[in-house]
Design an enzyme around this catalytic site. Structure first.
Site, short mmCIF file in Angstrom:
data_model
loop_
_atom_site.label_atom_id
_atom_site.label_comp_id
_atom_site.label_asym_id
_atom_site.label_seq_id
_atom_site.Cartn_x
_atom_site.Cartn_y
_atom_site.Cartn_z
N TYR A 160 56.23 17.90 24.62
CA TYR A 160 55.58 19.22 24.65
C TYR A 160 54.45 19.28 25.69
CZ TYR A 160 53.08 23.35 22.88
OH TYR A 160 52.45 24.55 22.78
N LYS A 164 54.30 21.53 29.25
CA LYS A 164 53.27 22.53 29.57
C LYS A 164 52.53 22.17 30.86
CE LYS A 164 53.96 25.33 26.03
NZ LYS A 164 54.38 26.72 26.19
#
Ligand code: NAP
Length: 235
Positions: A160, A164
């Site tokens: 994750y 990002k």
């Protein structure tokens, strides 16, 4: 009238962003990969619905046609996102993460953002004041993740935050290439939604605030930056 599309807006921060932008006078399209969930959300909000799965080229192409036929697009909010969780909703750390898990997260968070942005560029280029908001995360910040003693430092996940960080790079490169557009990455803050099993400490109202602010950027507003509600964040 400013026309805005928010991906993944059938619930969570995206839904709340739609609510606040409607209140600010935008015409809002909510993107939902599930038609039924999307219909219910759009009805509750008084928004328009476009069925859109950010991982699916055909779905995105059909959404472009629908929105183009209805008059075009000024603001794109790339909000749809997923986090890799293991059994028991645990974050998957370096000892367990696999390439396949990374690929799944990147498919939505990174390639989805690029797929949707690429497809809607022709419409945005026709807008008098085009804006793109990429919903990133404080976990994207290499400087924050490397600062001992912070909550961000203690977060063990790989897929994750890496996805990002990639979203942030995509944001900077698009912002340089399209100087007439306001293109920024934002960090909503740790917000109570399904993404984190509703463990977040902020309300969706608080989480959506920076997205809404950047979605309403003036033509001379910042571009190529990374912002939270408290201001600019270090990369
Ligand atoms: P959420 O409640 O889980 O909402 C995520 C939304 O994305 C849902 O509408 C989901 O649709 C949609 N989505 C997932 N995959 C999709 C796909 N392939 N195509 C289209 N839509 C898709 O999570 P959230 O917290 O509101 O997250 C919104 C954004 O904020 C994400 O980018 C997330 O990374 C970011 N963010 C959240 C936090 C936080 O603390 N919550 C912090 C920083 C950043 P379904 O309902 O169909 O699954």
């Amino acid at each position: 009238m400013t026309t805005t599309l928010i991906t993944g807006a059938n619930k969570g921060i995206g839904y709340e962003t739609a609510r606040q932008l409607l209140a600010a006078g935008h015409e809002v399209w909510i993107g939902s990969r599930d038609a039924q969930k999307g219909r219910e959300a759009a009805e509750q909000l008084g928004a328009r619905l476009v069925v859109l799965d950010v991982t699916d080229d055909e779905s995105v192409a059909a959404a472009v046609k629908t929105i183009e036929a209805a008059g075009g697009l000024d603001v794109l909010v790339n909000n749809a996102g997923i986090e890799a969780r293991g059994p028991g909703n645990d974050v998957i750390g370096p000892a367990e993460v696999t390439a396949e898990q990374m690929r799944t997260v990147f498919e939505t968070n990174v390639f989805g953002t690029v797929r949707v942005t690429h497809a809607f560029l022709p419409l945005l280029e026709r807008s008098a004041a085009p804006v793109i908001v990429n919903v990133s995360s404080g976990l994207a910040s290499l400087s924050r993740v490397s600062e001992p003693g912070t909550l961000t430092y203690g977060y063990p996940g790989v897929a994750y935050p890496a996805s990002k960080t990639a979203v942030n790079m995509v944001t900077v490169q698009f912002a340089k290439a399209f100087p007439r557009m306001r293109i920024n990455a934002v960090e909503p803050g740790f917000t109570k939604t399904d993404l984190n099993g509703n463990t977040g400490t902020q309300t969706v109202e608080q989480g959506a605030a920076i997205i809404v602010r950047m979605a309403r950027s003036a033509a001379d507003g910042p571009t190529g930056g990374f912002f939270s509600a408290d201001g600019e964040i270090g990369w």
